[in-house]
Enzyme design. Structure first.
Site, PDB file in Angstrom:
ATOM      1  N   CYS A 129      49.283  15.686  96.800  1.00  0.00           N
ATOM      2  CA  CYS A 129      49.918  16.460  97.858  1.00  0.00           C
ATOM      3  C   CYS A 129      49.692  15.785  99.215  1.00  0.00           C
ATOM      4  CB  CYS A 129      49.345  17.879  97.885  1.00  0.00           C
ATOM      5  SG  CYS A 129      49.903  18.858  99.297  1.00  0.00           S
ATOM      6  N   SER A 141      49.184   6.555  98.797  1.00  0.00           N
ATOM      7  CA  SER A 141      48.275   7.643  98.401  1.00  0.00           C
ATOM      8  C   SER A 141      46.929   7.157  97.883  1.00  0.00           C
ATOM      9  CB  SER A 141      48.946   8.526  97.346  1.00  0.00           C
ATOM     10  OG  SER A 141      50.017   9.246  97.914  1.00  0.00           O
ATOM     11  N   HIS A 154      53.618  22.255  97.212  1.00  0.00           N
ATOM     12  CA  HIS A 154      52.637  22.485  96.151  1.00  0.00           C
ATOM     13  C   HIS A 154      51.969  23.859  96.243  1.00  0.00           C
ATOM     14  CE1 HIS A 154      52.823  18.031  96.097  1.00  0.00           C
ATOM     15  NE2 HIS A 154      52.495  18.165  94.820  1.00  0.00           N
TER      16      HIS A 154
END
Length: 647
Positions: free
Chosen positions: A383, A327, A370
């Site tokens: 997310c 991420s 989410h």
């Protein structure tokens, strides 16, 4: 007929005159010869004596002092120390076995070292000094010096050997030196004569190897006279060599030591970059090893222990290790889409917990999803679905181009061993290297730093520094050479839209400072030093549909080598960035739990220049941090230069 008396007298006068001329010429010749002989035998006696005994004049190389290496504040990290050794010259020895036997009565000889010496004596030129005893005591040197008349061809010498006073802290940055090997010589077209001296030390890895030509210096030489038995009678003349250049590196000794101690229990790497200059303030790979072990030749047992260690202490994970960035790559995907006009920061994408793409389901780390997320929330809570959508709109070519613009997928120019280029994949790359066409699922995986995307901790730190400054910050390791400052890595303007970049930075700030941010528990409380960051978790195994159905196995329940890698990147202070930090913990589990606390501690240490006050930490952590600081202080050597995709 008789000649008249007058004719006889004339003939006699002619003969007498000729005899006088001839005699005078002979006398002059003898006189000149005598004077010349006197000049040569008396006035030039010393010179011709040496010429007549030319076979007894030997020329010896004088190894230069290797250049020293200092940290940014002048602390020594690589130095030269006196080393006593005993050498032998084959052609001056006579009976080698007899001389070695005499020497063994005076000095304890190591069998392995003696075996190497015998091999060198057989293979090298007869006038080459070969070390038969190394790192001997001053007492050994004294005994040999007193007995030199009985030891032809043997010379006690005082040389210099490399020492790394900071021990394990700089092993992966500085590297180490070692004796020249046949393999070293094969890689050099025209080897310096110094390299032919047995056991002459050259850089093997790291900065020592990459800047060998600067550090080695130039050899000197001396002429010595030896007698018939090979004993050196006197030194006739000497020409000193040129010492190697002294290098000052950008690493901060105290911060490097702290970072190494902070990573001590992990298989991990951390990089700290000065956002203004690009200076590497810390570059640490853990676990490490003592480079002093390699200087004279590490034992088989010690080397095998390093090779068998599952945490891999020998490679430099900070620049050589490449990992899926997870991420931490999401800022790249976001910027590529925002710069291309595919989305604006306020636009939302719905996250139900998964996305169907070409008949395949791609999951978000949060199984329930989410809901509606915009740029800020997508980064704050990490997310995945938001970035899958951006990849479908933007395409891999623009995402990879943005990655390279930010310093990923390129090999940075640093004088270190095996600096990795990482990978920012493209369609052509896959076709050439994998033999297959690029598919849309590849882009979806790449959007969250998985799939083919690979980066090193160094590259992640560079990316973060560029995000913080909007400049092409380049990493720099060498600060000065012999006191001459080297160009910095300040970098030109990156050319990104500052308004868009500001939104990305705000979202990174929320990661660490918003209660719902994935790194909130590792925030900095001190307002002047608050950081912006991004957590990352990269998978090292495939999760099957069956496992998802029954619930993904927790990392703590998996064998260490099957756990996810943990990552965290950040810059601080948020309003005026000074440092950028990247931390990767191999198989650490989660970026928020394993990597973020380490990065926060290193960041505070870099900003304060010492152990930060406990008030900089969340109140609930202060007791633990106090104990941790005390333990790390004990673990660190003295700093006086004498110490040996879920977020």
């Amino acid at each position: 007929m008789r000649r008249p008396p007058r004719d006889n007298a004339e003939s006699l006068r002619r003969i007498t005159r000729r005899a006088m001329i001839l005699g005078g010429a002979q006398a002059a010749f003898v006189g000149v010869l005598g004077l010349r002989m006197r000049f040569m035998q008396v006035d030039q006696a010393d010179q011709f004596r040496l010429l007549a005994e030319e076979n007894r004049i030997k020329i010896r190389l004088i190894p230069p002092a290797r250049g020293r290496i200092f940290d940014r504040n002048g602390a020594v990290v690589a130095e030269n120390v006196p080393s006593y050794r005993i050498t032998m010259v084959r052609e001056e020895v006579g009976d080698i076995d007899e001389v070695i036997s005499r020497l063994a009565r005076l000095v304890e000889l190591d069998p392995d070292e003696l075996e190497r010496a015998r091999r060198d004596l057989e293979e090298l030129r007869g006038d080459t000094p070969v070390t038969v005893a190394d790192r001997v005591s001053w007492g050994d040197i004294s005994r040999v010096a007193v007995n030199t008349p009985a030891l032809p061809g043997i010379t006690p010498e005082v040389g210099l050997s490399r020492r790394y006073p900071q021990g394990t802290d700089y092993a992966h940055v500085i590297g180490y030196v070692g004796p020249v090997s046949d393999r070293d010589l094969e890689q050099i077209d025209a080897p310096d004569q110094l390299l032919l001296i047995p056991r002459f030390q050259i850089g093997k890895i790291g900065l020592e190897a990459q800047r060998e030509n600067l550090l080695r210096g130039k050899a000197g030489n001396k002429r010595v006279e030896v007698n018939a038995s090979g004993r050196i009678m006197r030194e006739l003349d000497r020409q000193e060599g040129q010492a190697g250049s002294d290098l000052q590196i950008t690493i901060d000794n105290a911060l490097q030591s702290y970072t190494h101690a902070r990573l001590a229990e992990e298989s991990a790497a951390a990089v700290v970059i000065d956002c203004e200059t690009g200076d590497l303030l810390a570059c640490t790979s853990s676990p490490s090893y003592d480079p002093n072990l390699f200087v004279r030749g590490i034992s088989v047992t010690e080397y095998k222990a390093l090779l068998d260690n599952k945490y891999r202490p020998l490679p430099n994970k900070a620049v050589q290790g490449i990992y899926p960035p997870g991420s931490t790559f999401k800022m790249v995907t976001a910027l590529a889409a925002l710069e291309d006009g595919q989305i604006d920061p306020a636009e939302t994408v719905y996250c139900p917990g998964h996305l169907e793409v070409s008949g395949r389901r791609f999951h978000c780390w949060k199984r329930a999803g989410h809901g509606n997320v915009d740029l800020h929330r997508s980064l704050r809570e990490s997310c995945d679905i938001y970035y899958y959508e951006l990849a479908l709109r933007t395409g891999i070519e623009k995402i990879s181009a943005m990655a390279r613009r930010l310093g990923l997928g390129v090999q940075h120019d640093l004088p270190m061993t095996s600096v990795a280029a990482g990978l920012a994949p493209t369609k052509d790359w896959k076709l050439i290297n994998k033999g297959n066409d690029w598919v849309i699922g590849d882009s979806v995986n790449a959007a969250i730093g998985q799939g083919f995307v690979l980066s090193s901790p160094l590259q992640l730190a560079v990316m973060t520094a560029r995000l913080a400054t909007n400049r092409q910050v380049a990493p720099r390791l060498i600060k000065s050479i012999d006191g001459v400052e080297q160009p910095t890595g300040h970098g030109e303007d990156l050319g990104l839209n500052e308004n868009i970049l500001r939104e990305v930075r705000k979202a990174m700030f929320a990661v660490s400072n918003n209660r719902r941010g994935t790194a909130y528990s590792s925030r900095i409380i001190e307002d002047a030093f608050r950081m912006a960051g991004k957590t990352g978790t990269s998978q090292v195994r495939n999760i099957t549909a069956a496992e998802r159905a029954r619930g993904v196995t927790r990392n703590s329940d998996l064998p260490w080598e099957r756990r996810d890698h943990a990552l965290f990147v950040n810059f601080a202070p948020f309003d005026a960035p000074k440092v950028a930090v990247a931390v990767v913990v191999e198989h650490g589990g989660g970026g928020s739990t394993a990597a973020a606390p380490i990065a926060r501690d290193i960041t505070l240490q870099a900003l304060y220049g010492e152990d930060p006050p406990l008030t900089a930490y969340p109140a609930k952590d202060r007791g633990r941090i106090k104990t941790q600081q005390e333990q790390l202080r004990r673990a660190r050597p003295s700093q006086d230069g004498s110490g040996s995709d879920r977020a």
